[in-house]
Design an enzyme around this catalytic site. Structure first.
Site, short mmCIF file in Angstrom:
data_model
loop_
_atom_site.label_atom_id
_atom_site.label_comp_id
_atom_site.label_asym_id
_atom_site.label_seq_id
_atom_site.Cartn_x
_atom_site.Cartn_y
_atom_site.Cartn_z
N HIS A 107 -17.98 5.11 120.86
CA HIS A 107 -18.42 6.62 121.12
C HIS A 107 -18.21 7.32 119.85
O HIS A 107 -17.47 7.01 119.01
CB HIS A 107 -18.02 7.28 122.08
CG HIS A 107 -18.46 6.67 123.48
ND1 HIS A 107 -18.18 7.07 124.88
CD2 HIS A 107 -19.09 5.49 123.82
CE1 HIS A 107 -18.43 6.40 126.04
NE2 HIS A 107 -19.23 5.12 125.18
N GLU A 109 -17.36 10.41 119.30
CA GLU A 109 -15.90 11.15 119.36
C GLU A 109 -14.80 10.29 118.90
O GLU A 109 -13.88 10.44 118.06
CB GLU A 109 -15.73 11.83 120.43
CG GLU A 109 -15.79 11.32 121.81
CD GLU A 109 -16.95 11.30 122.42
OE1 GLU A 109 -17.95 10.71 121.88
OE2 GLU A 109 -16.99 11.46 123.68
#
Length: 184
Positions: A107, A109
């Site tokens: 992902h 982040e």
């Protein structure tokens, strides 16, 4: 420019410099309220700009189903960035033949947090700007990385990551993109 700065510095004595914080006691409550509102508007404008940059960064993703971008900001500096995709050295294809996201896709982040971990920067006390709200796994990374604020644009349908961040008392801001941000 340097001459102008030198002239200003040489004409300023230390006794004339009063920190802004020490003058707050002299302000009326209306002045302080206006200042807070002004600071809130300024922060919102800054937040929207960083989210716009995260949206641009998301366009680097090779994922077809959802492109997500993230920026880590500390002391008004971008200290890391990330977008969703496969690990380094893997093929740049996020979905399998059934259009299902591959289990090893990182992902945005997570990419930003691991990238800052490899640098000389610290994410302690930083703000994470992300185009989509974090999942549970990324929320755990956010907490462990010492990130104190998360600003996101789109609320993902599964909100367990947001619930965990709330439990950890991470400051969260949901700022929906309206398209007006492109004009400013």
């Amino acid at each position: 420019m340097a001459e102008l700065v030198d002239a200003l510095v040489s004409n300023t004595s230390d006794s004339n410099i009063v920190p802004v914080r020490s003058r707050l006691w002299a302000q009326s409550s209306n002045q302080m309220s206006e200042q807070t509102t002004s600071n809130g508007k300024k922060q919102l404008a800054i937040d929207k700009r960083y989210l716009r940059m995260a949206r641009i960064w998301a366009s680097n993703s090779y994922c077809e189903r959802r492109k997500v971008g993230a920026l880590l900001v500390k002391d008004k500096m971008i200290i890391s960035d990330g977008y969703n995709g496969t690990p380094s050295g893997f093929e740049n294809k996020c979905e399998d033949e059934n259009d299902t996201t591959k289990t090893y896709v990182l992902h945005a982040e997570a990419n930003a947090i691991t990238k800052v971990a490899k640098s000389n920067n610290s994410s302690e006390g930083s703000t994470l700007y992300i185009t989509t709200s974090p999942c549970m796994e990324c929320a755990k990374l956010i907490i462990q990385a010492g990130i104190t604020r998360v600003v996101y644009e789109e609320k993902y349908r599964i909100t367990d990551g947001l619930d965990l961040l709330e439990r950890a008392t991470i400051n969260m801001e949901h700022i929906k993109w309206t398209g007006e941000e492109e004009k400013g």
